[in-house]
Design a protein around this motif. Sequence first.
Motif, PDB file in Angstrom:
ATOM      1  N   ASP A 108      -4.445   1.659   1.656  1.00  0.00           N
ATOM      2  CA  ASP A 108      -5.277   0.986   0.648  1.00  0.00           C
ATOM      3  C   ASP A 108      -6.359   0.124   1.302  1.00  0.00           C
ATOM      4  O   ASP A 108      -7.134  -0.529   0.612  1.00  0.00           O
ATOM      5  N   SER A 109      -6.397   0.124   2.611  1.00  0.00           N
ATOM      6  CA  SER A 109      -7.416  -0.649   3.333  1.00  0.00           C
ATOM      7  C   SER A 109      -8.052   0.204   4.428  1.00  0.00           C
ATOM      8  O   SER A 109      -8.313  -0.278   5.530  1.00  0.00           O
ATOM      9  N   SER A 116       6.356  -3.405   8.867  1.00  0.00           N
ATOM     10  CA  SER A 116       6.338  -2.386   7.816  1.00  0.00           C
ATOM     11  C   SER A 116       6.157  -0.979   8.401  1.00  0.00           C
ATOM     12  O   SER A 116       5.054  -0.422   8.388  1.00  0.00           O
ATOM     13  N   SER A 121      -3.643  -9.843   7.835  1.00  0.00           N
ATOM     14  CA  SER A 121      -3.304  -8.440   7.632  1.00  0.00           C
ATOM     15  C   SER A 121      -4.413  -7.597   8.253  1.00  0.00           C
ATOM     16  O   SER A 121      -5.274  -8.101   8.970  1.00  0.00           O
ATOM     17  N   GLY A 122      -4.401  -6.298   7.964  1.00  0.00           N
ATOM     18  CA  GLY A 122      -5.407  -5.449   8.606  1.00  0.00           C
ATOM     19  C   GLY A 122      -5.649  -4.199   7.793  1.00  0.00           C
ATOM     20  O   GLY A 122      -5.484  -4.218   6.569  1.00  0.00           O
ATOM     21  N   GLY A 123      -5.895  -3.107   8.494  1.00  0.00           N
ATOM     22  CA  GLY A 123      -5.813  -2.897   9.925  1.00  0.00           C
ATOM     23  C   GLY A 123      -4.461  -3.301  10.509  1.00  0.00           C
ATOM     24  O   GLY A 123      -3.549  -3.651   9.793  1.00  0.00           O
ATOM     25  N   GLU A 151       1.210  -9.224   8.739  1.00  0.00           N
ATOM     26  CA  GLU A 151       1.717  -7.906   8.367  1.00  0.00           C
ATOM     27  C   GLU A 151       1.308  -6.881   9.410  1.00  0.00           C
ATOM     28  O   GLU A 151       0.133  -6.781   9.772  1.00  0.00           O
ATOM     29  N   THR A 152       2.292  -6.119   9.867  1.00  0.00           N
ATOM     30  CA  THR A 152       2.008  -5.102  10.875  1.00  0.00           C
ATOM     31  C   THR A 152       3.020  -3.971  10.731  1.00  0.00           C
ATOM     32  O   THR A 152       4.086  -4.160  10.147  1.00  0.00           O
ATOM     33  N   GLN A 153       2.683  -2.806  11.267  1.00  0.00           N
ATOM     34  CA  GLN A 153       3.570  -1.657  11.097  1.00  0.00           C
ATOM     35  C   GLN A 153       4.675  -1.575  12.148  1.00  0.00           C
ATOM     36  O   GLN A 153       5.529  -0.711  12.062  1.00  0.00           O
ATOM     37  N   LYS A 174       6.076   2.945   8.790  1.00  0.00           N
ATOM     38  CA  LYS A 174       5.508   3.840   7.773  1.00  0.00           C
ATOM     39  C   LYS A 174       6.331   5.121   7.610  1.00  0.00           C
ATOM     40  O   LYS A 174       6.662   5.785   8.582  1.00  0.00           O
TER      41      LYS A 174
HETATM   42  N1  MET Z   1      -1.142  -2.402   9.169  1.00  0.00           N
HETATM   43  C1  MET Z   1      -0.449  -3.514   8.558  1.00  0.00           C
HETATM   44  C2  MET Z   1       0.854  -3.015   7.969  1.00  0.00           C
HETATM   45  O1  MET Z   1       1.163  -1.870   8.131  1.00  0.00           O
HETATM   46  C3  MET Z   1      -1.290  -4.239   7.599  1.00  0.00           C
HETATM   47  C4  MET Z   1      -1.352  -3.731   6.212  1.00  0.00           C
HETATM   48  S1  MET Z   1      -1.594  -2.016   6.024  1.00  0.00           S
HETATM   49  C5  MET Z   1      -3.140  -1.968   5.171  1.00  0.00           C
HETATM   50  O2  MET Z   1       1.585  -3.752   7.397  1.00  0.00           O
END
Ligand code: MET
Length: 242
Positions: A41-42, A126, A80-82, A107-109, A128
């Motif tokens: 979404d970003s 987070s 957040s990002g990215g 927030e990061t993956q 994926k």
């Molecule tokens: N990359 C980060 C995450 O996965 C920030 C938000 S994702 C648009 O949480």
Amino acid sequence: MSKVPVMEIFGPTIQGEGMVIGQKTMFVRTAGCDYSCSWCDSAFTWDGSGKDLIKQMDAEEIWQELKALGGDGFSFVTISGGNPALLKNLHYLIDLLRENNIKVALETQGSKWQDWFLNIDELTISPKPPSSGMVTDFDALDMIINKLKEEVPAQSASLKVVVFDDHDYEYAKKVHKRYQEVPFFLQVGNDDNQTTDKQHLISQLLQRYEWLINKSMLDDEVRNVKVLPQLHTYIWGNKRGV
Ligand code: MET
């Protein structure tokens, strides 16, 4: 001073996701990502479409911008990002915020470690699921979770998995089982992140939320879980910068 690529700064608004859902917060969104999730979404942070918006800013400039937007009305900033975890020198901003008694969420993956993770008040990892098209590097994620477990109080980090379908749900369970002691959040995925038809979007998302609740409530293997909607989409749909 050391600069970081900033895509947008906005707020105050509510955090719509994860462990601090509902929290009044400012947002700093950094540019650049090592992932390219199909439903991101970003995506403007990494697909080139937002490249003219990127500003190289040092910590003090970001802090001044936050204060210009939020005045004295905030005590919490979400980064957040990215993927902000690509930015080694983000610690200048994190330190400056904390010196000013601001709580910091990020927030990061969970694909990259940074030592400054240990200075984040509320860290959301987070990973994926398959629908993203990304493949989780579980060696990297193991390392990150282990370091966090050693160093910080248990409640300040959490895992959040976005679920779009049954495959994603199985993936989420695998993550939960692997890191049972880490607070675990399931979140409904938004698979229509372009539409401007908010009422239609909300009714779809509510149906998916009900599906995810029913599925996890009937699942004996998923016990200590929090099942959340992506709250901001119920208020603002797919609008950016809210
Ligand atoms: N990359 C980060 C995450 O996965 C920030 C938000 S994702 C648009 O949480």
